[in-house]
Design an enzyme around this catalytic site. Structure first.
Site, PDB file in Angstrom:
ATOM      1  N   ALA A  23       0.843  -1.200   0.000  1.00  0.00           N
ATOM      2  CA  ALA A  23       0.000   0.000   0.000  1.00  0.00           C
ATOM      3  C   ALA A  23       0.873   1.242   0.000  1.00  0.00           C
ATOM      4  O   ALA A  23       2.017   1.219   0.473  1.00  0.00           O
ATOM      5  CB  ALA A  23      -0.930   0.006   1.215  1.00  0.00           C
ATOM      6  N   ASP A  24       0.316   2.315  -0.528  1.00  0.00           N
ATOM      7  CA  ASP A  24       1.016   3.596  -0.498  1.00  0.00           C
ATOM      8  C   ASP A  24      -0.003   4.723  -0.417  1.00  0.00           C
ATOM      9  O   ASP A  24      -1.090   4.632  -1.003  1.00  0.00           O
ATOM     10  CB  ASP A  24       1.896   3.779  -1.736  1.00  0.00           C
ATOM     11  CG  ASP A  24       2.855   4.943  -1.566  1.00  0.00           C
ATOM     12  OD1 ASP A  24       3.837   4.783  -0.809  1.00  0.00           O
ATOM     13  OD2 ASP A  24       2.622   6.014  -2.147  1.00  0.00           O
ATOM     14  N   THR A  25       0.362   5.759   0.317  1.00  0.00           N
ATOM     15  CA  THR A  25      -0.504   6.922   0.502  1.00  0.00           C
ATOM     16  C   THR A  25       0.270   8.179   0.147  1.00  0.00           C
ATOM     17  O   THR A  25       1.444   8.309   0.509  1.00  0.00           O
ATOM     18  CB  THR A  25      -0.986   7.018   1.959  1.00  0.00           C
ATOM     19  OG1 THR A  25      -1.727   5.845   2.295  1.00  0.00           O
ATOM     20  CG2 THR A  25      -1.866   8.245   2.173  1.00  0.00           C
TER      21      THR A  25
END
Length: 201
Positions: free
Chosen positions: A78-80
């Protein structure tokens, strides 16, 4: 997508983020952790949505390809990222960088994008969510004290909504859990597609 025996699939979280670890644990999943070491630089002319999707995929793929038990695992990456005025605001390199980011977010709306990628032997699937956050006006003292707390140093946009910076937020549109770092509703849908059990199974 997955038509085998879900009982034999093990989830691997490709993230060192304590926030994502807590959120996955809250879903009742059994999982292990293996952090991915990838280049998180933004490519020239890369759009924010493409950027977070690429990093989520690269994190999951890097961990998956390093494993010898690929038939038995599903890897979640995941990446934000935070976007203000079309510009990607990553993790601040120092106080001046964080101060510039927080000044920019002060009193305005910004976007938060989070991508989640699942990689397994049968392929990869990714989902991306977009939420909007509005900050109240921040004083210079608040920005300085917030930096001194140590909280902004490892966070995109130099803030974490689940911590002290929650007091900066006037309004939220979209998924709160996505802003924290993992859109839970969308993540559950992906996990089920890949045969990973959660608390309700």
């Amino acid at each position: 997508m997955f038509d085998g025996n879900p009982g034999r699939r093990r989830l691997v979280l490709a993230s060192g983020s304590p926030r994502r670890r807590e959120m996955i644990a809250g879903l009742g999943c059994e999982f292990s952790i293996a952090s991915a070491d990838i280049d998180e630089s933004v490519r020239p002319s890369e759009a924010a949505a493409d950027y977070v999707e690429r990093l989520a995929k690269e994190k999951a793929t890097a961990v998956f390809e390093a494993r010898g038990d690929q038939q038995d695992i599903v890897v979640l990456g995941a990446d934000t990222t935070v976007v203000a005025g079309g510009d990607i605001l990553g993790k601040p390199v120092d106080f001046d960088d964080a101060k510039a980011m927080l000044r920019r977010l002060s009193g305005t709306w910004h976007e938060v994008l989070t991508s989640v990628a699942l990689v397994a032997a049968e392929g990869c699937k990714v989902t991306t969510t977009l939420s909007r956050v509005r900050f109240r006006e921040l004083s210079e003292q608040e920005i300085q004290r917030y930096w001194d707390s140590g909280e902004p140093a490892d966070k995109a946009g130099a803030y974490g909504i689940q911590g002290l910076a929650g007091s900066f937020v006037e309004r939220v549109e979209g998924s709160y859990s996505s802003i924290v770092g993992l859109p839970l509703c969308e993540t559950v849908v992906l996990l089920k597609e890949f045969g990973i059990k959660i608390w309700s199974d």
